[in-house]
Enzyme design. Structure first.
Site, PDB file in Angstrom:
ATOM      1  N   GLU A   1     -62.199  27.317 -34.924  1.00 37.05           N
ATOM      2  CA  GLU A   1     -60.737  27.391 -34.737  1.00 37.05           C
ATOM      3  C   GLU A   1     -60.274  26.085 -34.531  1.00 37.05           C
ATOM      4  O   GLU A   1     -60.612  25.351 -33.958  1.00 37.05           O
ATOM      5  CB  GLU A   1     -60.335  28.441 -33.453  1.00 37.05           C
TER       6      GLU A   1
ATOM      7  N   PRO B   1     -61.611  32.627 -26.465  1.00 40.47           N
ATOM      8  CA  PRO B   1     -61.160  31.704 -25.663  1.00 40.47           C
ATOM      9  C   PRO B   1     -61.316  30.213 -25.832  1.00 40.47           C
ATOM     10  O   PRO B   1     -61.176  29.481 -24.960  1.00 40.47           O
ATOM     11  CB  PRO B   1     -61.601  32.284 -24.152  1.00 40.47           C
ATOM     12  N   CYS B   2     -62.047  29.887 -26.649  1.00 43.95           N
ATOM     13  CA  CYS B   2     -62.629  28.580 -26.886  1.00 43.95           C
ATOM     14  C   CYS B   2     -61.672  27.644 -27.110  1.00 43.95           C
ATOM     15  O   CYS B   2     -61.896  26.344 -26.856  1.00 43.95           O
ATOM     16  CB  CYS B   2     -63.458  28.543 -28.173  1.00 43.95           C
ATOM     17  N   LYS B   3     -60.202  27.882 -27.535  1.00 44.08           N
ATOM     18  CA  LYS B   3     -59.455  26.956 -27.501  1.00 44.08           C
ATOM     19  C   LYS B   3     -58.071  27.235 -26.440  1.00 44.08           C
ATOM     20  O   LYS B   3     -57.103  26.497 -26.455  1.00 44.08           O
ATOM     21  CB  LYS B   3     -58.548  26.908 -28.807  1.00 44.08           C
TER      22      LYS B   3
END
Length: 302
Positions: free
Chosen positions: A150, A251-253
Protein backbone atom coordinates in the site's frame (compact mmCIF):
# COMPACT_ATOMS: atom_id res chain seq x y z
CA UNK A 1 -10.31 -13.00 -5.80
CA UNK A 2 -9.30 -16.51 -4.64
CA UNK A 3 -5.62 -15.84 -5.28
CA UNK A 4 -5.81 -12.54 -3.38
CA UNK A 5 -7.54 -14.30 -0.47
CA UNK A 6 -4.78 -16.90 -0.42
CA UNK A 7 -2.15 -14.15 -0.30
CA UNK A 8 -4.07 -12.41 2.49
CA UNK A 9 -4.29 -15.65 4.49
CA UNK A 10 -0.55 -16.28 4.15
CA UNK A 11 0.17 -12.73 5.30
CA UNK A 12 -2.23 -13.10 8.22
CA UNK A 13 -0.57 -16.30 9.44
CA UNK A 14 2.90 -14.80 9.03
CA UNK A 15 1.97 -11.68 10.97
CA UNK A 16 0.34 -13.76 13.71
CA UNK A 17 3.61 -15.63 14.20
CA UNK A 18 5.64 -12.42 14.04
CA UNK A 19 3.42 -10.76 16.63
CA UNK A 20 4.21 -13.49 19.18
CA UNK A 21 7.89 -12.55 18.99
CA UNK A 22 7.29 -8.80 18.99
CA UNK A 23 7.95 -7.24 22.41
CA UNK A 24 5.24 -5.11 23.96
CA UNK A 25 5.94 -1.42 23.38
CA UNK A 26 6.65 0.23 26.72
CA UNK A 27 7.92 3.70 25.82
CA UNK A 28 5.60 6.34 24.39
CA UNK A 29 6.45 7.17 20.76
CA UNK A 30 3.14 8.40 19.40
CA UNK A 31 4.42 11.90 18.65
CA UNK A 32 7.65 10.64 17.07
CA UNK A 33 6.29 7.73 15.01
CA UNK A 34 2.48 7.62 15.39
CA UNK A 35 2.40 4.33 17.33
CA UNK A 36 0.77 3.58 20.69
CA UNK A 37 1.68 1.56 23.75
CA UNK A 38 -1.09 -0.74 25.07
CA UNK A 39 -1.56 1.66 28.00
CA UNK A 40 -2.00 4.58 25.60
CA UNK A 41 -4.49 2.52 23.57
CA UNK A 42 -6.55 2.02 26.74
CA UNK A 43 -6.33 5.74 27.57
CA UNK A 44 -7.51 6.67 24.06
CA UNK A 45 -10.24 4.04 24.24
CA UNK A 46 -11.52 5.37 27.57
CA UNK A 47 -11.72 8.84 26.03
CA UNK A 48 -13.62 7.52 22.99
CA UNK A 49 -16.14 5.73 25.22
CA UNK A 50 -16.54 8.89 27.30
CA UNK A 51 -17.27 11.12 24.29
CA UNK A 52 -19.18 8.51 22.24
CA UNK A 53 -21.22 6.20 24.52
CA UNK A 54 -22.17 4.09 21.48
CA UNK A 55 -18.67 2.63 21.85
CA UNK A 56 -17.86 0.30 24.74
CA UNK A 57 -15.10 -2.00 25.90
CA UNK A 58 -15.43 -5.77 25.40
CA UNK A 59 -13.80 -8.93 26.71
CA UNK A 60 -12.16 -11.75 24.75
CA UNK A 61 -14.41 -14.65 23.70
CA UNK A 62 -12.56 -17.11 25.95
CA UNK A 63 -9.61 -17.11 28.38
CA UNK A 64 -7.19 -18.44 25.77
CA UNK A 65 -7.66 -15.25 23.75
CA UNK A 66 -7.02 -12.79 26.57
CA UNK A 67 -4.10 -10.53 25.70
CA UNK A 68 -2.06 -10.15 28.87
CA UNK A 69 -0.81 -6.66 28.02
CA UNK A 70 -4.39 -5.30 28.10
CA UNK A 71 -6.91 -5.30 30.98
CA UNK A 72 -9.23 -8.34 30.83
CA UNK A 73 -12.30 -6.11 30.58
CA UNK A 74 -10.72 -3.86 27.93
CA UNK A 75 -9.50 -6.21 25.22
CA UNK A 76 -11.10 -4.30 22.34
CA UNK A 77 -13.68 -1.61 21.59
CA UNK A 78 -17.03 -2.26 19.91
CA UNK A 79 -20.00 -0.34 18.55
CA UNK A 80 -23.07 -2.15 17.20
CA UNK A 81 -25.80 -1.57 14.62
CA UNK A 82 -24.06 1.25 12.76
CA UNK A 83 -26.22 2.17 9.72
CA UNK A 84 -25.05 1.92 6.14
CA UNK A 85 -27.74 3.33 3.86
CA UNK A 86 -25.81 3.36 0.59
CA UNK A 87 -23.43 1.21 -1.40
CA UNK A 88 -20.18 2.83 -2.50
CA UNK A 89 -21.23 2.67 -6.15
CA UNK A 90 -23.92 5.24 -5.32
CA UNK A 91 -21.19 7.77 -4.55
CA UNK A 92 -19.73 7.67 -8.06
CA UNK A 93 -18.23 10.83 -9.50
CA UNK A 94 -20.59 13.31 -11.17
CA UNK A 95 -18.91 16.34 -12.79
CA UNK A 96 -22.03 18.47 -12.42
CA UNK A 97 -21.74 18.26 -8.62
CA UNK A 98 -18.11 19.36 -8.32
CA UNK A 99 -16.68 22.69 -7.24
CA UNK A 100 -12.98 23.53 -7.47
CA UNK A 101 -11.66 25.32 -4.39
CA UNK A 102 -8.25 26.91 -4.37
CA UNK A 103 -5.95 26.02 -1.52
CA UNK A 104 -6.17 29.63 -0.38
CA UNK A 105 -9.97 29.36 -0.12
CA UNK A 106 -9.78 26.08 1.77
CA UNK A 107 -7.08 27.37 4.08
CA UNK A 108 -9.04 30.52 4.86
CA UNK A 109 -12.16 28.51 5.67
CA UNK A 110 -10.40 26.05 7.95
CA UNK A 111 -7.79 28.31 9.55
CA UNK A 112 -4.76 26.78 7.84
CA UNK A 113 -2.18 28.54 5.69
CA UNK A 114 -3.19 28.31 2.05
CA UNK A 115 -1.16 27.79 -1.08
CA UNK A 116 -1.84 29.79 -4.20
CA UNK A 117 -0.78 26.89 -6.40
CA UNK A 118 -3.12 24.01 -7.05
CA UNK A 119 -6.51 23.43 -5.51
CA UNK A 120 -8.91 20.90 -4.08
CA UNK A 121 -11.96 19.40 -5.77
CA UNK A 122 -15.12 18.94 -3.73
CA UNK A 123 -16.79 16.34 -5.93
CA UNK A 124 -20.22 16.52 -4.25
CA UNK A 125 -20.31 20.22 -3.36
CA UNK A 126 -23.74 20.82 -4.93
CA UNK A 127 -25.22 17.50 -3.84
CA UNK A 128 -27.22 18.02 -0.65
CA UNK A 129 -27.98 14.33 -0.53
CA UNK A 130 -24.43 13.22 0.17
CA UNK A 131 -22.59 16.43 1.00
CA UNK A 132 -18.83 16.47 0.54
CA UNK A 133 -17.21 13.20 -0.46
CA UNK A 134 -13.69 14.33 0.28
CA UNK A 135 -13.05 11.24 2.39
CA UNK A 136 -13.78 9.02 -0.61
CA UNK A 137 -11.58 11.15 -2.87
CA UNK A 138 -8.76 11.00 -0.35
CA UNK A 139 -9.24 7.28 -0.02
CA UNK A 140 -8.43 6.86 -3.68
CA UNK A 141 -4.89 8.07 -2.88
CA UNK A 142 -4.34 4.78 -1.04
CA UNK A 143 -4.03 2.68 -4.23
CA UNK A 144 -1.79 -0.35 -4.34
CA UNK A 145 1.55 -0.23 -6.14
CA UNK A 146 2.83 -2.96 -8.47
CA UNK A 147 4.23 -5.22 -5.76
CA UNK A 148 1.00 -5.16 -3.77
CA UNK A 149 2.21 -2.90 -1.00
CA UNK A 150 0.00 0.00 0.00
CA UNK A 151 1.09 3.55 -0.69
CA UNK A 152 0.74 6.03 2.13
CA UNK A 153 -2.27 8.30 1.89
CA UNK A 154 -1.26 11.88 1.18
CA UNK A 155 -3.01 13.60 4.05
CA UNK A 156 -1.86 17.18 3.54
CA UNK A 157 -5.15 18.05 1.85
CA UNK A 158 -7.13 16.27 4.56
CA UNK A 159 -6.23 18.80 7.21
CA UNK A 160 -6.20 21.77 4.83
CA UNK A 161 -9.67 20.93 3.53
CA UNK A 162 -11.14 20.47 6.99
CA UNK A 163 -11.78 16.80 6.33
CA UNK A 164 -11.42 16.04 10.02
CA UNK A 165 -14.09 18.54 11.04
CA UNK A 166 -17.21 17.80 9.02
CA UNK A 167 -19.92 20.39 9.72
CA UNK A 168 -22.23 19.16 6.94
CA UNK A 169 -25.34 17.62 8.55
CA UNK A 170 -26.39 16.15 5.20
CA UNK A 171 -23.34 13.97 4.79
CA UNK A 172 -24.24 10.29 4.42
CA UNK A 173 -27.94 11.01 5.19
CA UNK A 174 -30.27 9.05 2.95
CA UNK A 175 -32.72 11.25 1.05
CA UNK A 176 -36.33 10.78 2.12
CA UNK A 177 -37.88 12.24 -1.03
CA UNK A 178 -36.78 9.45 -3.33
CA UNK A 179 -39.12 6.66 -4.40
CA UNK A 180 -38.72 3.58 -2.24
CA UNK A 181 -37.48 1.60 -5.23
CA UNK A 182 -34.45 3.91 -5.55
CA UNK A 183 -33.35 3.70 -1.91
CA UNK A 184 -31.22 0.80 -0.75
CA UNK A 185 -32.49 -0.94 2.36
CA UNK A 186 -30.14 -0.07 5.21
CA UNK A 187 -27.47 -2.47 6.27
CA UNK A 188 -25.86 -2.35 9.70
CA UNK A 189 -22.34 -3.00 10.90
CA UNK A 190 -20.68 -3.91 14.15
CA UNK A 191 -17.24 -2.27 14.33
CA UNK A 192 -14.37 -3.42 16.51
CA UNK A 193 -11.15 -1.55 17.32
CA UNK A 194 -8.36 -3.83 18.50
CA UNK A 195 -4.74 -3.18 19.40
CA UNK A 196 -2.28 -4.60 16.88
CA UNK A 197 0.80 -5.63 18.84
CA UNK A 198 3.00 -6.07 15.76
CA UNK A 199 2.24 -2.66 14.17
CA UNK A 200 1.59 -1.01 17.57
CA UNK A 201 -1.53 0.81 16.33
CA UNK A 202 -5.32 0.40 16.46
CA UNK A 203 -6.86 -1.99 13.94
CA UNK A 204 -10.47 -1.78 12.75
CA UNK A 205 -12.53 -4.95 12.15
CA UNK A 206 -16.05 -4.97 10.67
CA UNK A 207 -18.94 -7.43 10.47
CA UNK A 208 -22.01 -6.50 8.41
CA UNK A 209 -25.68 -7.52 8.43
CA UNK A 210 -28.49 -7.10 5.93
CA UNK A 211 -31.88 -5.52 6.70
CA UNK A 212 -33.03 -8.80 8.30
CA UNK A 213 -29.94 -8.99 10.52
CA UNK A 214 -28.45 -11.83 8.48
CA UNK A 215 -24.63 -11.72 8.25
CA UNK A 216 -23.30 -10.35 4.98
CA UNK A 217 -20.98 -12.44 2.84
CA UNK A 218 -17.47 -11.14 2.25
CA UNK A 219 -18.45 -10.21 -1.31
CA UNK A 220 -21.48 -8.24 -0.06
CA UNK A 221 -19.33 -6.47 2.52
CA UNK A 222 -16.91 -5.32 -0.19
CA UNK A 223 -19.80 -3.36 -1.75
CA UNK A 224 -19.57 -0.95 1.19
CA UNK A 225 -15.83 -0.34 0.87
CA UNK A 226 -14.11 2.10 -1.44
CA UNK A 227 -13.29 0.19 -4.64
CA UNK A 228 -9.62 1.11 -4.30
CA UNK A 229 -9.47 -0.61 -0.92
CA UNK A 230 -11.72 -3.67 -1.21
CA UNK A 231 -9.58 -6.82 -0.91
CA UNK A 232 -6.44 -4.64 -0.83
CA UNK A 233 -6.28 -2.29 2.14
CA UNK A 234 -9.27 -4.28 3.41
CA UNK A 235 -8.34 -7.92 4.07
CA UNK A 236 -10.08 -10.79 5.85
CA UNK A 237 -8.06 -11.93 8.85
CA UNK A 238 -8.40 -13.59 12.23
CA UNK A 239 -9.82 -11.37 14.96
CA UNK A 240 -7.41 -10.80 17.83
CA UNK A 241 -9.94 -11.52 20.59
CA UNK A 242 -12.67 -13.63 18.93
CA UNK A 243 -12.61 -17.06 17.30
CA UNK A 244 -13.56 -15.86 13.81
CA UNK A 245 -12.31 -14.12 10.69
CA UNK A 246 -13.47 -10.60 9.83
CA UNK A 247 -12.76 -7.93 7.22
CA UNK A 248 -10.18 -5.55 8.64
CA UNK A 249 -8.46 -2.34 7.56
CA UNK A 250 -4.86 -3.47 7.29
CA UNK A 251 -2.74 -1.40 9.72
CA UNK A 252 0.64 -1.38 7.96
CA UNK A 253 0.37 2.35 7.11
CA UNK A 254 -1.62 3.52 10.14
CA UNK A 255 1.38 4.80 12.12
CA UNK A 256 2.73 6.76 9.16
CA UNK A 257 -0.64 8.39 8.47
CA UNK A 258 -1.30 9.20 12.11
CA UNK A 259 2.17 10.75 12.45
CA UNK A 260 1.50 13.02 9.48
CA UNK A 261 -1.87 14.07 10.88
CA UNK A 262 -0.38 14.80 14.31
CA UNK A 263 2.36 16.87 12.65
CA UNK A 264 -0.20 18.82 10.61
CA UNK A 265 -2.17 19.63 13.74
CA UNK A 266 0.98 20.65 15.61
CA UNK A 267 1.99 22.96 12.77
CA UNK A 268 -1.43 24.63 12.96
CA UNK A 269 -1.07 25.16 16.71
CA UNK A 270 -3.43 22.32 17.69
CA UNK A 271 -1.20 19.79 19.38
CA UNK A 272 -3.27 16.71 20.23
CA UNK A 273 -2.90 14.53 23.30
CA UNK A 274 -2.64 10.75 23.17
CA UNK A 275 -6.15 10.48 24.66
CA UNK A 276 -7.48 12.02 21.41
CA UNK A 277 -5.73 9.46 19.19
CA UNK A 278 -8.78 7.27 18.43
CA UNK A 279 -10.98 10.27 17.65
CA UNK A 280 -8.48 11.19 14.93
CA UNK A 281 -8.05 7.55 13.87
CA UNK A 282 -11.78 7.15 13.21
CA UNK A 283 -11.82 10.22 11.02
CA UNK A 284 -9.12 9.14 8.59
CA UNK A 285 -10.49 5.58 8.32
CA UNK A 286 -13.66 7.14 6.84
CA UNK A 287 -11.76 7.26 3.52
CA UNK A 288 -11.93 3.47 3.34
CA UNK A 289 -15.56 3.01 4.45
CA UNK A 290 -17.27 6.25 3.38
CA UNK A 291 -20.87 5.04 3.57
CA UNK A 292 -20.78 3.46 7.04
CA UNK A 293 -22.01 6.15 9.42
CA UNK A 294 -19.85 5.32 12.40
CA UNK A 295 -18.11 8.66 12.93
CA UNK A 296 -20.12 10.14 15.77
CA UNK A 297 -17.08 12.29 16.59
CA UNK A 298 -17.73 14.82 13.80
CA UNK A 299 -19.16 17.33 16.27
CA UNK A 300 -16.15 17.00 18.57
CA UNK A 301 -13.60 19.74 18.01
CA UNK A 302 -10.08 18.37 18.19
Amino acid sequence: MDLQNLVNNVKSVSLSVAEKFTPVLKESKFRETGVLTPEEFVTAGDNLVHHCPTWSWARASDPSRVRSFLPENKQYLITRNVPCHKRCRQMEYDQSQEKILTSMEVGAEEGFAGDEDGGWVDTHHYNQETGSSQALELGQEMNEDDDGEEEALDLDDLVESGGLEDPDPNRFVAASNKPTSEVERPRTYDLHICYDKYYQVPRLYLVGYDENRRPLSVEQTYEDFSADHANKTITVESHTSLDCDMPTVHPCKHAEMMKRLLDQYAESGKELGVHEYLLLFLKFVQAVIPTIEYDYTRAIQL
